[in-house]
Design a protein around this motif. Structure first.
Motif, PDB file in Angstrom:
ATOM      1  N   GLN A 123     119.565  85.636 200.506  1.00  0.00           N
ATOM      2  CA  GLN A 123     119.336  87.089 201.236  1.00  0.00           C
ATOM      3  C   GLN A 123     118.006  85.955 202.370  1.00  0.00           C
ATOM      4  OE1 GLN A 123     117.779  90.511 199.531  1.00  0.00           O
ATOM      5  NE2 GLN A 123     119.061  90.904 198.339  1.00  0.00           N
ATOM      6  N   HIS A 124     117.380  85.369 201.954  1.00  0.00           N
ATOM      7  CA  HIS A 124     117.231  84.274 202.810  1.00  0.00           C
ATOM      8  C   HIS A 124     117.553  83.606 203.847  1.00  0.00           C
ATOM      9  CE1 HIS A 124     112.941  86.225 202.839  1.00  0.00           C
ATOM     10  NE2 HIS A 124     112.955  86.282 201.433  1.00  0.00           N
ATOM     11  N   VAL A 125     118.590  82.878 202.828  1.00  0.00           N
ATOM     12  CA  VAL A 125     119.472  82.046 203.828  1.00  0.00           C
ATOM     13  C   VAL A 125     120.868  81.956 204.366  1.00  0.00           C
ATOM     14  CG1 VAL A 125     121.042  80.680 202.723  1.00  0.00           C
ATOM     15  CG2 VAL A 125     119.440  79.991 200.895  1.00  0.00           C
ATOM     16  N   ARG A 126     120.869  83.539 204.145  1.00  0.00           N
ATOM     17  CA  ARG A 126     121.644  83.978 204.802  1.00  0.00           C
ATOM     18  C   ARG A 126     121.104  84.600 206.501  1.00  0.00           C
ATOM     19  NH1 ARG A 126     123.611  85.975 199.682  1.00  0.00           N
ATOM     20  NH2 ARG A 126     122.901  87.637 200.025  1.00  0.00           N
ATOM     21  N   ALA A 127     120.184  84.721 206.251  1.00  0.00           N
ATOM     22  CA  ALA A 127     119.687  85.684 207.271  1.00  0.00           C
ATOM     23  C   ALA A 127     118.803  83.590 207.931  1.00  0.00           C
ATOM     24  CB  ALA A 127     118.202  86.424 206.570  1.00  0.00           C
ATOM     25  N   VAL A 128     119.091  82.700 208.056  1.00  0.00           N
ATOM     26  CA  VAL A 128     119.002  82.153 209.116  1.00  0.00           C
ATOM     27  C   VAL A 128     120.045  81.278 209.363  1.00  0.00           C
ATOM     28  CG1 VAL A 128     116.377  81.496 208.729  1.00  0.00           C
ATOM     29  CG2 VAL A 128     117.825  80.288 206.877  1.00  0.00           C
ATOM     30  N   GLY A 129     121.741  81.857 208.456  1.00  0.00           N
ATOM     31  CA  GLY A 129     122.709  81.488 209.528  1.00  0.00           C
ATOM     32  C   GLY A 129     123.191  80.562 208.510  1.00  0.00           C
ATOM     33  N   LEU A 130     122.747  79.862 207.392  1.00  0.00           N
ATOM     34  CA  LEU A 130     122.684  79.136 206.461  1.00  0.00           C
ATOM     35  C   LEU A 130     124.119  80.126 204.727  1.00  0.00           C
ATOM     36  CD1 LEU A 130     120.057  77.455 206.155  1.00  0.00           C
ATOM     37  CD2 LEU A 130     121.716  76.805 207.389  1.00  0.00           C
ATOM     38  N   SER A 131     124.501  78.797 204.009  1.00  0.00           N
ATOM     39  CA  SER A 131     125.405  80.204 202.600  1.00  0.00           C
ATOM     40  C   SER A 131     124.854  78.912 202.063  1.00  0.00           C
ATOM     41  CB  SER A 131     127.238  79.570 204.108  1.00  0.00           C
ATOM     42  OG  SER A 131     127.021  78.428 203.711  1.00  0.00           O
ATOM     43  N   ASP A 132     125.941  79.274 200.907  1.00  0.00           N
ATOM     44  CA  ASP A 132     125.684  78.983 199.749  1.00  0.00           C
ATOM     45  C   ASP A 132     126.616  77.136 199.175  1.00  0.00           C
ATOM     46  OD1 ASP A 132     124.852  81.085 198.829  1.00  0.00           O
ATOM     47  OD2 ASP A 132     126.903  81.791 198.020  1.00  0.00           O
ATOM     48  N   ASP A 133     126.848  76.643 200.548  1.00  0.00           N
ATOM     49  CA  ASP A 133     128.220  75.830 200.488  1.00  0.00           C
ATOM     50  C   ASP A 133     126.750  74.834 200.637  1.00  0.00           C
ATOM     51  OD1 ASP A 133     127.935  76.966 202.895  1.00  0.00           O
ATOM     52  OD2 ASP A 133     129.886  75.534 203.355  1.00  0.00           O
ATOM     53  N   VAL A 134     125.564  75.065 201.297  1.00  0.00           N
ATOM     54  CA  VAL A 134     124.699  74.476 201.978  1.00  0.00           C
ATOM     55  C   VAL A 134     123.527  74.756 201.305  1.00  0.00           C
ATOM     56  CG1 VAL A 134     125.220  73.991 204.380  1.00  0.00           C
ATOM     57  CG2 VAL A 134     123.987  75.232 203.690  1.00  0.00           C
ATOM     58  N   THR A 135     124.004  75.383 199.810  1.00  0.00           N
ATOM     59  CA  THR A 135     122.400  75.528 199.296  1.00  0.00           C
ATOM     60  C   THR A 135     122.509  74.635 197.582  1.00  0.00           C
ATOM     61  OG1 THR A 135     122.363  78.141 199.514  1.00  0.00           O
ATOM     62  CG2 THR A 135     120.895  76.970 197.425  1.00  0.00           C
ATOM     63  N   TYR A 136     121.307  73.713 197.001  1.00  0.00           N
ATOM     64  CA  TYR A 136     120.966  73.017 196.097  1.00  0.00           C
ATOM     65  C   TYR A 136     120.315  73.218 195.281  1.00  0.00           C
ATOM     66  CZ  TYR A 136     123.502  70.340 200.340  1.00  0.00           C
ATOM     67  OH  TYR A 136     124.823  69.990 201.150  1.00  0.00           O
ATOM     68  N   TYR A 137     120.979  73.191 194.037  1.00  0.00           N
ATOM     69  CA  TYR A 137     119.703  73.400 192.867  1.00  0.00           C
ATOM     70  C   TYR A 137     119.086  72.126 192.335  1.00  0.00           C
ATOM     71  CZ  TYR A 137     121.603  78.139 193.962  1.00  0.00           C
ATOM     72  OH  TYR A 137     122.302  79.290 194.315  1.00  0.00           O
ATOM     73  N   PHE A 138     118.086  72.500 191.983  1.00  0.00           N
ATOM     74  CA  PHE A 138     117.572  71.079 191.340  1.00  0.00           C
ATOM     75  C   PHE A 138     117.386  71.161 190.017  1.00  0.00           C
ATOM     76  CE2 PHE A 138     116.559  70.312 195.616  1.00  0.00           C
ATOM     77  CZ  PHE A 138     115.909  69.401 196.001  1.00  0.00           C
ATOM     78  N   PRO A 139     117.426  69.867 189.391  1.00  0.00           N
ATOM     79  CA  PRO A 139     117.087  69.995 187.433  1.00  0.00           C
ATOM     80  C   PRO A 139     116.081  70.967 186.957  1.00  0.00           C
ATOM     81  CG  PRO A 139     117.792  67.826 188.335  1.00  0.00           C
ATOM     82  CD  PRO A 139     116.911  68.322 190.112  1.00  0.00           C
ATOM     83  N   THR A 140     115.845  71.096 186.276  1.00  0.00           N
ATOM     84  CA  THR A 140     115.327  72.237 185.185  1.00  0.00           C
ATOM     85  C   THR A 140     114.137  71.016 184.402  1.00  0.00           C
ATOM     86  OG1 THR A 140     116.381  73.675 183.948  1.00  0.00           O
ATOM     87  CG2 THR A 140     116.314  74.232 185.656  1.00  0.00           C
ATOM     88  N   TYR A 141     114.592  70.221 184.345  1.00  0.00           N
ATOM     89  CA  TYR A 141     113.872  69.053 183.312  1.00  0.00           C
ATOM     90  C   TYR A 141     113.625  68.238 184.028  1.00  0.00           C
ATOM     91  CZ  TYR A 141     119.141  67.390 183.773  1.00  0.00           C
ATOM     92  OH  TYR A 141     119.916  67.025 184.045  1.00  0.00           O
ATOM     93  N   GLY A 142     112.891  67.038 183.355  1.00  0.00           N
ATOM     94  CA  GLY A 142     112.592  65.724 183.712  1.00  0.00           C
ATOM     95  C   GLY A 142     111.460  64.937 184.468  1.00  0.00           C
ATOM     96  N   PHE A 143     110.483  66.299 184.391  1.00  0.00           N
ATOM     97  CA  PHE A 143     109.403  66.382 186.023  1.00  0.00           C
ATOM     98  C   PHE A 143     108.668  65.201 185.696  1.00  0.00           C
ATOM     99  CE2 PHE A 143     111.479  70.454 185.346  1.00  0.00           C
ATOM    100  CZ  PHE A 143     111.440  71.321 186.933  1.00  0.00           C
ATOM    101  N   CYS A 144     107.918  64.943 186.875  1.00  0.00           N
ATOM    102  CA  CYS A 144     106.785  63.820 186.703  1.00  0.00           C
ATOM    103  C   CYS A 144     105.601  64.553 186.698  1.00  0.00           C
ATOM    104  CB  CYS A 144     106.543  63.098 187.662  1.00  0.00           C
ATOM    105  SG  CYS A 144     108.486  61.801 188.267  1.00  0.00           S
ATOM    106  N   ASP A 145     104.509  63.602 185.509  1.00  0.00           N
ATOM    107  CA  ASP A 145     102.855  64.794 185.619  1.00  0.00           C
ATOM    108  C   ASP A 145     102.573  63.593 186.478  1.00  0.00           C
ATOM    109  OD1 ASP A 145     103.884  66.435 183.840  1.00  0.00           O
ATOM    110  OD2 ASP A 145     103.833  65.071 182.186  1.00  0.00           O
TER     111      ASP A 145
END
Length: 157
Positions: A123-145
């Motif tokens: 909803q926030h993304v759409r509110a500023v005029g952005l969309s799903d095609d410019v939304t990127y999801y980050f990996p949920t593993y392989g973090f640095c400590d």
């Protein structure tokens, strides 16, 4: 409210670098420390070419509560950050603006967030005029400590 460790879950942005390198996104965490009661010291940990790097930045308080400024080097390099919505126990949605370009970032206290929070982010993304095609999801593993002393970038940008 922002202090502590956060996981970068998703970014919505028209950034061409992000679009071109979206297949190379790395698990990213940030550690937020509140300095002098108002400035934010933000330490970002992520991999680059297989090595863990730490990027340290300091956001200064701006005119209104929940607004911060990252001063860069040179003309037009400052970044405005607005804390749009936050639940200190689970998520934070932040807006970043540099010049005319705006990005929305979703951080979670864990590397995955609930569907309700993901919907709220959309909803926030759409509110500023952005969309799903410019939304990127980050990996949920392989973090640095941590990063060794040779892989710390200290500075404004």
């Amino acid at each position: 409210q922002l202090a502590g460790r956060w996981f970068l879950v998703s970014v919505a942005s028209r950034c061409s670098h992000l679009a071109e390198h979206s297949h190379q996104l790395e698990a990213t965490t940030v550690m937020v420390t509140v300095l002098d009661g108002e400035s934010l010291a933000i330490s970002t940990l992520r991999k680059l070419d297989g090595m863990c790097w730490e990027i340290r930045q300091r956001y200064l308080p701006a005119q209104a509560p929940g607004r911060f400024l990252l001063k860069g080097h040179g003309h037009g390099s400052k970044v405005d950050m607005v804390v749009s919505e936050v639940d200190p126990s689970s998520f934070a949605i932040l807006y970043y603006q540099k010049g005319q370009s705006i990005s929305v970032k979703l951080y979670g206290r864990t590397s995955q967030v609930s569907d309700a929070i993901a919907d709220k982010f959309a909803q926030h993304v759409r509110a500023v005029g952005l969309s799903d095609d410019v939304t990127y999801y980050f990996p949920t593993y392989g973090f640095c400590d941590s990063a060794d002393k040779f892989h710390i970038l200290d500075g404004e940008l």
